[in-house]
Design a protein around this motif. Structure first.
Motif, PDB file in Angstrom:
ATOM      1  N   ILE A 191       0.851  -1.345  -0.091  1.00 50.69           N
ATOM      2  CA  ILE A 191       0.064  -0.018  -0.099  1.00 50.69           C
ATOM      3  C   ILE A 191       0.693   1.348   0.112  1.00 50.69           C
ATOM      4  CG2 ILE A 191      -1.774   1.209   1.225  1.00 50.69           C
ATOM      5  CD1 ILE A 191      -2.257  -1.518   2.696  1.00 50.69           C
ATOM      6  N   PRO A 192       0.644   2.084  -1.057  1.00 46.90           N
ATOM      7  CA  PRO A 192       1.550   3.502  -1.050  1.00 46.90           C
ATOM      8  C   PRO A 192       0.891   4.501   0.070  1.00 46.90           C
ATOM      9  CG  PRO A 192      -0.035   3.200  -2.992  1.00 46.90           C
ATOM     10  CD  PRO A 192      -0.102   1.926  -2.114  1.00 46.90           C
ATOM     11  N   VAL A 193       1.772   4.836   0.975  1.00 46.82           N
ATOM     12  CA  VAL A 193       1.220   5.824   2.158  1.00 46.82           C
ATOM     13  C   VAL A 193       1.709   7.004   2.106  1.00 46.82           C
ATOM     14  CG1 VAL A 193       0.850   5.960   4.680  1.00 46.82           C
ATOM     15  CG2 VAL A 193       0.737   3.742   3.592  1.00 46.82           C
ATOM     16  N   ALA A 194       1.165   8.110   2.243  1.00 42.99           N
ATOM     17  CA  ALA A 194       1.503   9.328   2.192  1.00 42.99           C
ATOM     18  C   ALA A 194       0.742  10.410   3.055  1.00 42.99           C
ATOM     19  CB  ALA A 194       1.308   9.865   0.672  1.00 42.99           C
ATOM     20  N   ALA A 195       1.154  11.119   3.741  1.00 47.31           N
ATOM     21  CA  ALA A 195       0.603  12.098   4.675  1.00 47.31           C
ATOM     22  C   ALA A 195      -0.758  12.803   3.699  1.00 47.31           C
ATOM     23  CB  ALA A 195       1.393  12.926   5.650  1.00 47.31           C
ATOM     24  N   ARG A 196      -1.737  12.792   4.616  1.00 45.68           N
ATOM     25  CA  ARG A 196      -2.869  13.873   3.860  1.00 45.68           C
ATOM     26  C   ARG A 196      -2.673  15.266   4.532  1.00 45.68           C
ATOM     27  NH1 ARG A 196      -9.296  12.366   3.338  1.00 45.68           N
ATOM     28  NH2 ARG A 196      -9.622  14.091   1.667  1.00 45.68           N
ATOM     29  N   LEU A 197      -2.311  16.198   3.667  1.00 51.46           N
ATOM     30  CA  LEU A 197      -1.783  17.564   4.183  1.00 51.46           C
ATOM     31  C   LEU A 197      -2.838  18.445   4.393  1.00 51.46           C
ATOM     32  CD1 LEU A 197       1.217  18.138   1.675  1.00 51.46           C
ATOM     33  CD2 LEU A 197       1.328  17.221   4.073  1.00 51.46           C
ATOM     34  N   PRO A 198      -2.666  19.535   5.154  1.00 49.45           N
ATOM     35  CA  PRO A 198      -3.761  20.387   5.435  1.00 49.45           C
ATOM     36  C   PRO A 198      -4.477  20.964   4.246  1.00 49.45           C
ATOM     37  CG  PRO A 198      -1.810  20.704   6.975  1.00 49.45           C
ATOM     38  CD  PRO A 198      -1.385  19.985   6.040  1.00 49.45           C
ATOM     39  N   GLY A 199      -5.786  20.897   4.461  1.00 52.56           N
ATOM     40  CA  GLY A 199      -6.258  21.802   3.330  1.00 52.56           C
ATOM     41  C   GLY A 199      -6.878  21.001   2.201  1.00 52.56           C
ATOM     42  N   THR A 207      -2.526   7.253  -3.382  1.00 50.28           N
ATOM     43  CA  THR A 207      -2.064   6.815  -2.079  1.00 50.28           C
ATOM     44  C   THR A 207      -3.189   6.769  -0.949  1.00 50.28           C
ATOM     45  OG1 THR A 207      -1.701   9.091  -1.193  1.00 50.28           O
ATOM     46  CG2 THR A 207       0.056   7.985  -2.673  1.00 50.28           C
ATOM     47  N   VAL A 208      -2.690   6.245   0.130  1.00 47.19           N
ATOM     48  CA  VAL A 208      -3.773   6.441   1.109  1.00 47.19           C
ATOM     49  C   VAL A 208      -3.014   6.995   2.297  1.00 47.19           C
ATOM     50  CG1 VAL A 208      -4.807   4.078   0.581  1.00 47.19           C
ATOM     51  CG2 VAL A 208      -2.935   4.071   2.204  1.00 47.19           C
ATOM     52  N   SER A 209      -3.544   7.615   3.350  1.00 41.20           N
ATOM     53  CA  SER A 209      -3.201   8.066   4.368  1.00 41.20           C
ATOM     54  C   SER A 209      -3.002   7.269   5.515  1.00 41.20           C
ATOM     55  CB  SER A 209      -4.221   9.458   4.900  1.00 41.20           C
ATOM     56  OG  SER A 209      -5.126   8.875   5.538  1.00 41.20           O
ATOM     57  N   PRO A 210      -2.022   7.525   6.491  1.00 43.67           N
ATOM     58  CA  PRO A 210      -1.966   6.458   7.694  1.00 43.67           C
ATOM     59  C   PRO A 210      -3.110   6.448   8.394  1.00 43.67           C
ATOM     60  CG  PRO A 210      -0.024   8.194   7.723  1.00 43.67           C
ATOM     61  CD  PRO A 210      -1.161   8.647   6.677  1.00 43.67           C
ATOM     62  N   ALA A 211      -4.074   7.517   8.631  1.00 48.58           N
ATOM     63  CA  ALA A 211      -5.406   7.319   9.249  1.00 48.58           C
ATOM     64  C   ALA A 211      -6.290   6.442   8.614  1.00 48.58           C
ATOM     65  CB  ALA A 211      -6.177   8.447   9.531  1.00 48.58           C
ATOM     66  N   MET A 212      -6.256   6.296   7.212  1.00 51.31           N
ATOM     67  CA  MET A 212      -7.196   5.428   6.461  1.00 51.31           C
ATOM     68  C   MET A 212      -6.767   3.851   6.807  1.00 51.31           C
ATOM     69  SD  MET A 212      -7.231   7.444   2.820  1.00 51.31           S
ATOM     70  CE  MET A 212      -8.285   6.257   1.828  1.00 51.31           C
ATOM     71  N   ILE A 213      -5.420   3.650   6.803  1.00 53.59           N
ATOM     72  CA  ILE A 213      -5.132   2.454   7.045  1.00 53.59           C
ATOM     73  C   ILE A 213      -5.576   1.785   8.601  1.00 53.59           C
ATOM     74  CG2 ILE A 213      -2.862   0.838   7.638  1.00 53.59           C
ATOM     75  CD1 ILE A 213      -1.650   1.951   5.346  1.00 53.59           C
ATOM     76  N   VAL A 214      -5.336   2.906   9.463  1.00 54.44           N
ATOM     77  CA  VAL A 214      -5.686   2.205  10.863  1.00 54.44           C
ATOM     78  C   VAL A 214      -7.326   2.371  10.989  1.00 54.44           C
ATOM     79  CG1 VAL A 214      -5.611   3.378  13.323  1.00 54.44           C
ATOM     80  CG2 VAL A 214      -3.739   3.590  11.743  1.00 54.44           C
ATOM     81  N   SER A 215      -7.723   2.824  10.298  1.00 58.49           N
ATOM     82  CA  SER A 215      -9.511   3.037  10.248  1.00 58.49           C
ATOM     83  C   SER A 215      -9.940   1.885   9.665  1.00 58.49           C
ATOM     84  CB  SER A 215     -10.035   4.294   9.598  1.00 58.49           C
ATOM     85  OG  SER A 215      -9.732   5.340  10.134  1.00 58.49           O
ATOM     86  N   ARG A 216      -9.155   1.259   8.572  1.00 59.42           N
ATOM     87  CA  ARG A 216      -9.577   0.019   7.910  1.00 59.42           C
ATOM     88  C   ARG A 216      -9.295  -1.207   9.090  1.00 59.42           C
ATOM     89  NH1 ARG A 216     -10.294  -1.276   2.748  1.00 59.42           N
ATOM     90  NH2 ARG A 216     -11.207   0.865   2.631  1.00 59.42           N
ATOM     91  N   MET A 217      -8.338  -1.066   9.717  1.00 65.59           N
ATOM     92  CA  MET A 217      -7.640  -2.124  10.444  1.00 65.59           C
ATOM     93  C   MET A 217      -8.950  -2.176  11.448  1.00 65.59           C
ATOM     94  SD  MET A 217      -3.779  -1.670  11.057  1.00 65.59           S
ATOM     95  CE  MET A 217      -2.615  -2.625  10.109  1.00 65.59           C
TER      96      MET A 217
END
Length: 357
Positions: A191-199, A207-217
């Motif tokens: 899974i390609p992961v990158a931070a979702r930046l402000p705005g 990509t997916v954000s780290p929070a998306m992976i944690v939410s899916r888990m």
């Protein structure tokens, strides 16, 4: 000698006026935090004594519920006594010796230093092996992160549908687990992961954000009816950095009871998980920090989440002893670490293979 001499200066030419002093303060090597003891249970600790011991664990029988009407003849079902095995099959040791002359004339206590380091190395190896095992991987050699898919079952699988890594396919996250990723490549890639930046308002497509992976888990564990109390998540430093880069209040100290942090624990509650960071998680190839492609299958890291009841460990130092060397004037110190580990509830473990995009 630390001082230089001018050309032609011949006074005290050997430099013996400047003494060399050995400090009694020893520089200790950095030590990694271990987390395996915090995320596994030791319910079967007292039932092992030696390598090769097998603990049979009986599973709760399933009960069928049937509709009832007046006059219905009731048929009692037979109870199942299905079990699976935890085998104590792991043992590591250390051994070193200190010569009597070396001990008598040394300005530091090398026996204490070496014993302390040996205890840490046993603990670190245990942590690497257990984290690799519960994430579905195994070590190629000792003192390295697990880097090969595990194909050796400890005893018998806890659930018939589990693979040789003792995990469920439905609980493994990979690139095709996220429908927002539209880049072309094999679905089983990391899974390609990158931070979702402000705005940012649009969903990312590469990509997916780290929070998306944690939410899916969390969602996968919810669907398996796993208790919300006692959930944990172990991430590596690369993922933790991306999570810190994200515009998220979850990393604010106000959300985490910082006074309770210990043994790699960095957050007390992120989407219902206790979050630990560890350098002992599985890493394939050059690991999760490898960039240069949106997703890949040769260089990636592995995250793992689960419940305290999902994995059992049973460990003990079976023997530590000091004895005289028969071939020299020296004391030998040796010790052995004996343990077993078993995935009890594969439905209570979620893994994710990923790389920094």
């Amino acid at each position: 000698m630390a001082f230089t001499s001018a050309a032609g200066h011949t006074n005290l030419p050997n430099g013996n006026f400047s003494s060399v002093i050995y400090s009694k303060k020893v520089q200790l090597a950095f030590r990694k935090s271990t987390v395996a003891g915090d995320i596994t249970n030791s319910d079967y600790f007292g039932e092992i004594a030696a390598q090769g011991d097998t603990v049979k664990i009986i599973k709760e029988p399933e009960i069928s519920v049937s509709a009832y009407a007046r006059g219905t003849q009731i048929t009692a079902q037979d109870l199942d006594d299905e079990d699976f095995s935890l085998v104590v099959d792991k043992a590591n040791y250390f051994a070193f010796k200190i010569d009597d002359i070396e001990e008598a004339h040394s300005h530091v206590n090398f026996m204490d230093l070496a014993t302390n380091r040996a205890a840490y190395r046993l603990s670190d190896q245990y942590d690497q092996e257990v984290l690799g095992y519960l994430a579905g991987f195994k070590q190629s050699s000792l003192h390295t992160s697990a880097d090969t898919v595990n194909n050796v079952v400890n005893g018998t699988v806890a659930v018939a549908t589990a693979g040789t890594d003792e995990l469920l396919t439905s609980m493994k996250l990979r690139k095709d687990s996220f429908g927002n990723i539209t880049t072309s490549s094999a679905g089983n890639h990391s899974i390609p992961v990158a931070a979702r930046l402000p705005g940012e308002t649009a969903m990312p497509t590469a990509t997916v954000s780290p929070a998306m992976i944690v939410s899916r888990m969390a969602r996968l564990l919810d669907q398996q009816q796993v208790d919300t109390q006692g959930r944990w998540l172990v991430v590596d430093p690369v993922f933790m950095e991306i999570l810190r880069d994200e515009d998220s209040r979850f990393l604010n100290a106000d959300f985490g009871e910082s006074g309770g942090l210990r043994n790699g624990l960095v957050l007390n509650n992120l989407h219902g998980f206790r979050v630990y960071t560890s350098s002992n998680l599985p890493a394939v190839g050059t690991g999760a920090g490898t960039t240069g492609s949106a997703n890949q299958n040769a260089n990636f890291g592995v995250l793992v989440a689960g419940h305290d009841s999902a994995v059992a460990t049973a460990e003990q130092i079976n023997k530590t002893e000091t004895y005289r060397d028969t071939d020299s004037f020296a004391d030998i110190v040796r010790g052995m670490h004996l343990y077993g580990r078993k995935i009890l509830r594969p439905e209570g473990i979620v893994t994710a293979k990923y790389n920094a995009a």
